[in-house]
Design an enzyme around this catalytic site. Structure first.
Site, PDB file in Angstrom:
ATOM      1  N   HIS A 292       0.753  -1.386  -0.037  1.00  0.00           N
ATOM      2  CA  HIS A 292      -0.204  -0.096  -0.041  1.00  0.00           C
ATOM      3  C   HIS A 292       0.872   1.176  -0.034  1.00  0.00           C
ATOM      4  CE1 HIS A 292      -3.289   3.018   0.990  1.00  0.00           C
ATOM      5  NE2 HIS A 292      -2.540   3.406   1.902  1.00  0.00           N
ATOM      6  N   SER A 293       0.561   2.298  -0.828  1.00  0.00           N
ATOM      7  CA  SER A 293       1.059   3.795  -0.788  1.00  0.00           C
ATOM      8  C   SER A 293       2.399   3.560  -0.847  1.00  0.00           C
ATOM      9  CB  SER A 293       0.571   4.230   0.618  1.00  0.00           C
ATOM     10  OG  SER A 293       0.819   5.559   0.423  1.00  0.00           O
TER      11      SER A 293
END
Length: 422
Positions: A292-293
């Site tokens: 994620h991210s």
């Protein structure tokens, strides 16, 4: 009478001028003192006047909050969600209270990983000494021994620690959306071993030693007696301190310094270290990654450092609103081509879930996560990610079965030919 008044007028005039000058001098002194005071006063400090001490509860129970059956954080007495502005006009205090609760949430999630998910900590560096700072990751019982599938979870940057996607979601929404636990339990149900990385635990924070006060600088000699000068200085100093203390907050935050953890001083270093010491040594034939991210950026950096190893071991990668950039990170053409075939990025978008989106860079397909909220992209794409993994694995297994069948057929034909020759 008139002659006496006229004679006195110059004297009165001189007296008036003298008094005005004295008054003006006093005003100037007051103005100078006020300017000096204002220059010493920090406006931020003015905002902190009457701020309560930074003393907060150490447990959820002391905070009077608990997670209900739906995994939502609620007040024990009122049943209301968490309220950030517990005290009006005290933003810093409210923020500190929120951070204190966040630390409790972190420990709560660790307990869930250990008790609910039956995971254990692995301390890093693996060869750490007793007196050096360390970090850790979480492993399922079969993370290193599962011969088939391994799932690696990499979170984004910030205050979140192992097992969390977003602290904000845990506190304001629920555990399912904010933690990695649904991914862990689903993976275990489908036969994966699991590794939960901890890329933001990069340092040990310790209190700075108190600074010694500098010696006073020598002053110019004065004609005043020493005793009288000391009394005068003490009196003026006391006045200034008392006046200043009325407008400042004596409560200060503890000054700290950070000691980096060896070979784990950043998210990128941590992911590389875990790959070298854990993932690469796992028995799983098929490795899957959810990043994620900023975790996506760390994965791409891993590919830059271990390109062939990743290509040989990783089956598929699910990115959620990834922060990577193949141009700024200077990825190779081979890495870009591999990402096109093995990665998918679920990004924040107003479009419905899984709607294909135009690629911004020539790296991997982008689809909508079905939400415009960055922190929700992992949870919203949860089912789609596992479906993606299953489809990729099915295609790979079909290809391997076909290759095996062709190999067997070729060998059979070769043996038949040799038999006919005989």
């Amino acid at each position: 009478m008139l002659s006496h008044l006229c004679a006195a007028t110059p004297a009165l005039y001189i007296l008036w001028i003298t008094m005005a000058q004295i008054a003006g001098q006093e005003d100037r002194e007051k103005t100078t003192a006020l300017k000096d005071l204002l220059s010493r006063i920090d406006l931020d400090e003015l905002m902190k006047k009457d701020e309560p001490p930074f003393s907060f509860p150490k447990t959820l129970e002391e905070f009077e909050y608990a997670f209900n059956e739906y995994g939502q954080l609620r007040h024990i007495k009122t049943g209301e969600p968490f309220v950030f502005n517990a005290r009006e006009d005290l933003h810093r205090w409210n923020q500190k209270r929120y951070e204190a609760l966040g630390e409790i949430i972190t420990q709560y999630v660790y307990e869930l990983l250990e008790k609910k998910c039956n995971m254990t900590k692995a301390i890093l560096p693996v060869d750490h000494t007793e007196d050096e700072p360390t970090t850790f990751i979480y492993l399922s019982p079969d993370a290193l021994s599962n011969p088939s599938k391994l799932l690696v979870l990499i979170q984004g940057s910030g205050v979140v620690r192992a097992g969390q996607w977003a602290r904000r979601l845990i506190i304001n929404q629920d555990l399912d959306s904010g933690t990695q636990i649904p991914f862990i339990t689903r993976a275990m149900e489908e036969g994966y071993g699991v590794m939960v990385l901890n890329p933001n635990e990069n340092y040990l924070e310790v209190e700075k030693p108190a600074k010694s006060s500098p010696l006073p600088s020598p002053t110019e000699p004065s004609d005043e007696p020493a005793e009288k000068r000391e009394r005068k200085d003490d009196k003026e100093g006391k006045k200034k301190r008392e006046f200043y203390e009325k407008y400042r907050n004596p409560q200060k935050e503890t000054e700290t310094e950070r000691i980096p953890i060896r070979e784990n001083g950043s998210s990128e270093e941590h992911v590389l270290y875990v790959w070298d010491h854990f993932v690469s040594k796992a028995e799983a034939k098929n490795v899957f990654i959810v990043a994620h991210s900023y975790g996506g950026l760390s994965f791409v950096e891993l590919m830059n450092q271990r390109e062939m190893q990743v290509k040989n071991r990783v089956c598929a990668v699910a990115l959620t609103d990834s922060a990577h950039n193949i141009w700024l990170q200077e990825t190779s053409k081979g890495t870009q081509d591999w990402m096109q075939q093995h990665c998918c990025n679920w990004v924040s978008s107003p479009e419905p879930l899984n709607t294909p989106l135009d690629p911004m860079l020539p790296d991997c397909p982008r689809v909508s996560a079905g939400t415009e909220r960055h922190e929700l992209t992992s949870w919203m794409s949860f089912n789609s990610i596992f479906r993606f993994f299953s489809e990729v694995l099915e295609v790979k297994e079909d290809e391997e079965a076909e290759e095996t069948s062709n190999t067997v057929t070729t060998r059979s034909s070769s043996l038949k030919s040799k038999h006919q020759d005989l």
